[in-house]
Design an enzyme around this catalytic site. Sequence first.
Site, PDB file in Angstrom:
ATOM      1  N   GLY A   1       9.524   7.364  34.552  1.00  0.00           N
ATOM      2  CA  GLY A   1      10.326   8.362  33.848  1.00  0.00           C
ATOM      3  C   GLY A   1       9.817   8.519  32.430  1.00  0.00           C
TER       4      GLY A   1
ATOM      5  N   CYS B   1      10.301   0.106  29.289  1.00  0.00           N
ATOM      6  CA  CYS B   1      10.281   1.430  28.671  1.00  0.00           C
ATOM      7  C   CYS B   1       8.894   1.647  28.069  1.00  0.00           C
ATOM      8  CB  CYS B   1      11.350   1.500  27.582  1.00  0.00           C
ATOM      9  SG  CYS B   1      11.410   3.095  26.746  1.00  0.00           S
ATOM     10  N   LEU B   2       8.317   2.828  28.298  1.00  0.00           N
ATOM     11  CA  LEU B   2       6.979   3.105  27.763  1.00  0.00           C
ATOM     12  C   LEU B   2       6.973   3.074  26.234  1.00  0.00           C
ATOM     13  CD1 LEU B   2       5.729   5.955  30.133  1.00  0.00           C
ATOM     14  CD2 LEU B   2       5.242   3.506  30.250  1.00  0.00           C
TER      15      LEU B   2
ATOM     16  N   HIS C   1      18.484   5.496  32.540  1.00  0.00           N
ATOM     17  CA  HIS C   1      17.585   5.140  31.436  1.00  0.00           C
ATOM     18  C   HIS C   1      17.106   6.400  30.698  1.00  0.00           C
ATOM     19  CE1 HIS C   1      14.243   2.566  29.688  1.00  0.00           C
ATOM     20  NE2 HIS C   1      13.787   3.779  29.471  1.00  0.00           N
ATOM     21  N   GLU C   2      16.690   7.423  31.456  1.00  0.00           N
ATOM     22  CA  GLU C   2      16.140   8.638  30.826  1.00  0.00           C
ATOM     23  C   GLU C   2      17.234   9.453  30.135  1.00  0.00           C
ATOM     24  OE1 GLU C   2      13.037   8.645  30.445  1.00  0.00           O
ATOM     25  OE2 GLU C   2      12.778   7.019  31.873  1.00  0.00           O
TER      26      GLU C   2
ATOM     27  N   HIS D   1      17.878   8.094  26.817  1.00  0.00           N
ATOM     28  CA  HIS D   1      16.878   8.530  25.824  1.00  0.00           C
ATOM     29  C   HIS D   1      17.304   9.841  25.153  1.00  0.00           C
ATOM     30  CE1 HIS D   1      13.452   5.858  25.775  1.00  0.00           C
ATOM     31  NE2 HIS D   1      13.332   5.853  27.091  1.00  0.00           N
TER      32      HIS D   1
ATOM     33  N   GLN E   1      10.400  10.628  23.575  1.00  0.00           N
ATOM     34  CA  GLN E   1       9.285   9.673  23.622  1.00  0.00           C
ATOM     35  C   GLN E   1       7.949  10.311  23.254  1.00  0.00           C
ATOM     36  OE1 GLN E   1      10.548   8.120  27.732  1.00  0.00           O
ATOM     37  NE2 GLN E   1       9.725   6.308  26.702  1.00  0.00           N
TER      38      GLN E   1
HETATM   39 NI    NI Z   1      12.308   4.495  28.280  1.00  0.00          NI
END
Ligand code: NI
Length: 171
Positions: free
Chosen positions: A46, A93-94, A135-136, A139, A51
């Site tokens: 995701g 998480c990226l 999670h997304e 964000h 991000q």
């Molecule tokens: Ni993330």
Amino acid sequence: MLLPIRKYGDPVLETPSEPITEFGTPELEELAANMFETMWANKGVGLAAPQIGLLKRITVVDVSAGEDESQKLVLINPEIIHTEGTQIGEEGCLSIPGFREDVKRAMVATVRARNLKGEIFEVRGEELLARAFQHELDHLNGILFLKHLSVLKRDLIRRKIRKLVKAGEWT
Ligand code: NI
């Protein structure tokens, strides 16, 4: 096009995003395509617009990590309209690379969102997909998974990241 991913510490990651109001444009199509490309290149499932430094309510999800075209989802102005049960599982998480922790989430999550054309649709996710939705969508509200950890664990990760920043290893 690969886009640079913002890392923890960048205030854009902790700022709520604004709804998207224009649909069906080539710019929006391109944004989604670039987000998929960036997510796959980084082996994520995701990626949300903050991000990549864009405070817009759009996220891409693909729990097959590029293996199955039918799993690709673009969620615009998404909302979680229903949840069921709970699951505890490892999450990363990226924007916080190298750190994974157990996070408690709903086991099932149904999302209502718009697609690239602006059409409303609903999608139900279980297990990993439900986790990705939660999670997304976090964000898009400026919330990182660290917020779901105990104060102790969160502070430990923050201290480790501060050390990486000092060492020039967090860019
Ligand atoms: Ni993330």
